[in-house]
Scaffold this active site. Structure first.
Site, PDB file in Angstrom:
ATOM      1  N   ASP A 304       4.057   2.821  -4.531  1.00 13.41           N
ATOM      2  CA  ASP A 304       3.266   1.921  -5.370  1.00 13.41           C
ATOM      3  C   ASP A 304       1.853   2.504  -5.487  1.00 13.41           C
ATOM      4  OD1 ASP A 304       2.473  -0.282  -6.863  1.00 13.41           O
ATOM      5  OD2 ASP A 304       3.354  -1.738  -5.506  1.00 13.41           O
ATOM      6  N   GLU A 505      -1.593 -10.052  -8.328  1.00 11.82           N
ATOM      7  CA  GLU A 505      -1.738  -9.747  -6.911  1.00 11.82           C
ATOM      8  C   GLU A 505      -3.203  -9.769  -6.494  1.00 11.82           C
ATOM      9  OE1 GLU A 505      -0.698  -5.426  -6.363  1.00 11.82           O
ATOM     10  OE2 GLU A 505      -0.270  -5.692  -8.482  1.00 11.82           O
TER      11      GLU A 505
END
Length: 813
Positions: A304, A505
């Site tokens: 990621d 997020e």
């Protein structure tokens, strides 16, 4: 297995994990192509294939020079850094990068097409005019895998029409704590439903293995993410630690991966999170022993966004441990150049074995060959790109999205059978979400957090209020859309649309399940309308289940509409009758997440259990619910420090003079003891909602202090900014800085470019403060501002965010 002690908490037993069936037989022709290509590649070219860079930090020339294997467009990354980039601009960008990858420096270098990844998580959500499907937490309530497959197909076509070939989806998290800001990316808390949807979405995006449609020109590579356990982190903390047993990790949180592999998913993204203290991006036992060997995953594993930098001993630009753990490609958006350099040195020195390098490169090349990228040609030559105007946001795709809205809504309360509504009546549509496409779409919409957008940014989309107005007008009724509820004509019924502000997020993480704690605006609106004897339907927009017992009690009917996306008319489709009084569309949604009875996670039985959902055939009245939230003590936000000119609860605001003496900034006007800094109240949008600071002397400053030190390290690993809403009235040319912790960032060059006398939002990347020496794990002073004599600045708000007018380039300051 149960966790017996801290010593064995991260022990992995691969033989206990389920097997998967990689659906591709051994292909000698493919292996020959891979081997032949690798035989021509230098070590530099092989290393380049392992690195993925972000479009804001890499150019086509860089791709050509460094032989990069992949690029991505992050949530805030757009062609020409333009928020509302068009389909044509995306096509031009993909074309430029493709041609660079196919024209390497010198004829001796092989041409290898580029992977281009993007977060198309609820449609091609980065592109203006694309179809925006309901977010995943909404889709779970539909319990309809075939619908998910169709959404995947439509999304793939729209992505491919812009020249992009890789979608970072589906998210296979099984969120157990919806305080997590990414909970809405998970389909359900039920692993069985997630497993069903894994197959459907992978086959929708990629096509079904064994058919001519598999990875043809209308499909894209899928990415099962985030392996594994991201939905089980402690306290729902993003990038946190899942402190759970191996059995829970395996049986609950990994449920979606075997079916995704069975469906031929080509890529898996490793999680930011940890399992019992071990970062997933460095966990060889799970990445290699379980995923690649036990589950026989033969595609590529990608990290990621700089997730490798969190592995102990690693940095964003240097992490052999992640490669050796089994990651084949590292996502190094802004650190790729250093990563190429360090990885090359580590391959040459043997820190990264040659066999591991070759295995990773072979996996990447197999994926590119399976996807047909070597034969597809430049984006501009592909039929899907040439027909983009007919594909992106097409009526057929919008029809699927509208159906998804209808199927995903859940009716929680319908006392007195108020719903469905008569479209021949006069209906008031009120609330902050009444005519707000951004609010109904949520995060990961045109930008990372989904903020700062207007309805004009969504051509072809329809707000919920507009959907009602269209249908009611056609039936002979009338609609007033008044967000504040101040109607001109008394309505027969009111529909109040309200909910969460968009988030993603980091910023979406919350301390408890309270909806808008401390702000009862929506509740009071419902109560005021009811006090006038106007029946009220509450339509709640959220990415997760929250404690809204008071709002449920206040309304006659309560609908969980989740985050429906661009097709707001789907809400009216279900809430309105036909003109003849018959039901047009019934409620089918059943909760994929249990609805809480208190604002405390895990306290008490659910208010509405998993699988709950009324239909119009149900004549059940919901009794008055408890209005005791269960929350006690103060709740201190971590991302909002100064609001309306005053320190937010949990923080203190001080003025510091030239000699270091401080005084409170709570009362205005005020002047430091030495007279160096004067503060006065100022009107910005409301009475005295800002403060004006005038420096009469040098070296004075203002500061916000946290009652408890903040850990902002995870917010630093991304595009989060410290955003100051300010107005510059007079500014000297030097000695102006903004600080966080011990890190100070100069501001003079940026502020000199701002128009004097105008309010503007200026953002400083948190990574700039870290680079300047701030310990982001321990921030006791989240904001400070220092200046010299002659400075005159007004400030209204200071908070973490991503929506700004001007970003400070700390490198060039």
């Amino acid at each position: 297995m149960s966790v017996a002690s801290a010593d064995d908490a991260s022990t992995v037993h691969p033989d206990s994990w389920p097997r998967a069936s990689w659906p591709f037989a051994k292909d000698a022709a493919l292996e020959q192509r891979v081997a032949a290509l690798m035989a021509k590649m230098t070590v530099e070219e092989k290393v380049g294939q392992l690195v993925q860079a972000d479009i804001l930090s890499v150019t086509p020339d860089d791709v050509r020079k460094y032989h990069l294997g992949a690029i991505l467009a992050g949530g805030n990354s757009k062609p020409n850094a333009q928020l509302t980039a068009t389909v044509a601009q995306w096509q031009a960008l993909s074309e430029a990068f493709y041609r660079a990858s196919m024209e390497p420096n010198g004829s001796a270098h092989p041409s290898i097409p580029l992977l281009f990844g993007i977060d198309a998580v609820h449609g091609h959500n980065n592109v203006v005019g694309a179809t925006l499907f309901p977010q995943n937490s909404a889709l779970g309530n539909a319990h309809d895998p075939e619908l998910i497959r169709q959404i995947g197909e439509a999304t793939a076509a729209e992505v491919r029409a812009t020249g992009i070939n890789w979608s970072f989806a589906p998210t296979l998290a099984v969120p157990q704590d919806v305080r997590w800001g990414r909970a809405y990316e998970g389909y359900s808390q039920d692993p069985k439903l997630v497993a069903q949807y894994a197959t459907a979405m992978v086959e929708g995006l990629q096509g079904k293995v064994g058919t001519p449609q598999f990875l043809d020109g209308m499909h894209v590579l899928a990415s099962a993410k985030h392996f594994v356990g991201d939905g089980g982190t402690r306290n729902g903390k993003d990038q946190g630690d899942a402190q759970i047993s191996e059995a829970t990790l395996r049986d609950l949180h990994a449920a979606g991966y075997p079916p995704a592999i069975d469906a031929g998913v080509q890529t898996v993204m490793a999680s930011f999170s940890s399992w019992n203290g071990t970062k997933m991006s460095g966990n060889k036992a799970l990445i290699t022993d379980v995923l690649k060997q036990r589950m026989d995953f033969q595609g590529l594993v990608v990290g990621d966004w700089n997730s490798h930098g969190q592995v102990p001993g690693c940095a964003n630009d240097d992490c052999p441990a992640s490669f050796n753990a089994g990651l084949d490609m590292l996502m190094a958006p802004d650190s790729w150049r250093g990563l190429v350099e360090h990885t090359l040195a580590e391959v040459k020195s043997g820190v990264i074995p040659q066999a591991r390098l070759d295995d990773a490169v072979a996996r990447i090349l197999r994926v590119k060959f399976r996807a047909g990228l070597f034969e597809a040609g430049a984006p501009s030559t592909q039929p899907v790109v040439q027909k983009a105007a007919e594909i992106v946001g097409s009526p057929a795709h919008r029809a699927i999205a509208r159906r998804a809205v209808r199927e995903s809504m859940v009716l929680l309360k319908n006392n007195g059978g108020l719903l469905p509504l008569d479209p021949r009546k006069h209906i008031l549509i009120a609330g902050d979400g009444a005519d707000n496409i951004s609010r109904q779409s949520g995060g990961w919409t045109l930008n990372w957090q989904g903020t700062g957008l207007k309805n004009d940014n969504f051509p072809g989309a329809q707000s919920i209020g507009a959907g009602f107005a269209e249908q009611v007008s056609a039936a002979g009724g009338s609609v007033e859309i008044e967000t504040d509820g101040h109607f001109k004509t008394r309505p027969d019924v009111a529909v109040v649309v309200f909910g969460e502000d968009p988030y993603a997020e980091f910023q979406g993480d919350i301390p408890n399940l309270m909806f808008h704690p401390g702000d009862d605006h929506e509740l009071e609106l419902i109560r005021q309308l009811r006090a006038q004897h106007i029946p009220v339907v509450a339509v709640f927009l959220s990415g997760r289940t929250l404690w809204v017992n008071r709002e449920i009690n206040a309304a006659d009917a309560f609908v969980a509409a989740w985050l429906p996306g661009s097709e707001g008319g789907g809400v009216a489709d279900v809430l309105l009758r036909k003109r003849d009084g018959s039901i047009a569309n019934d409620f089918h949604g059943k909760l994929a997440y249990a609805w809480p009875s208190t604002a405390v996670v895990g306290q008490g039985k659910p208010q509405f259990a998993l699988g709950y959902g009324l239909s119009y055939a149900d004549h059940r009245s919901v009794p008055k619910l408890s209005e005791v939230s269960g929350i006690s003590g103060e709740q201190i936000p971590i991302g909002n420090y100064l609001d309306r000119g005053k320190a937010v609860h949990g923080y203190s605001f001080t003025l510091v003079d030239t000699h270091g003496a401080s005084m409170t900034g709570d009362v205005s006007p005020a002047t430091t003891p030495d007279g160096a800094l004067h503060m006065a109240a100022l009107d910005y949008k409301a009475q005295e909602d800002a403060r004006r600071f005038s420096w009469i002397g040098d070296n004075a400053q203002l500061a916000i202090h946290a009652r408890t030190p903040l850990d902002l390290d995870r917010e630093t690993n991304g595009d989060v900014l410290l955003v100051t809403t300010l107005r510059v009235d007079a500014m000297p040319t030097q000695n102006v800085w903004v600080g966080m912790g011990k890190g100070h960032v100069p501001l003079a060059k940026t502020l000199a470019t701002l128009p004097p006398g105008q309010w503007i939002r200026v953002g400083v990347p948190l990574k700039c403060f870290r680079a300047a020496g701030a310990d982001m794990h321990h921030i006791d002073q989240p904001f400070a501002w220092g200046a010299g004599k002659g400075t005159d600045v007004a400030i209204s708000r200071v908070a973490l965010g991503t929506d700004v007018d001007q970003v400070v380039d700390c490198v060039k300051q």
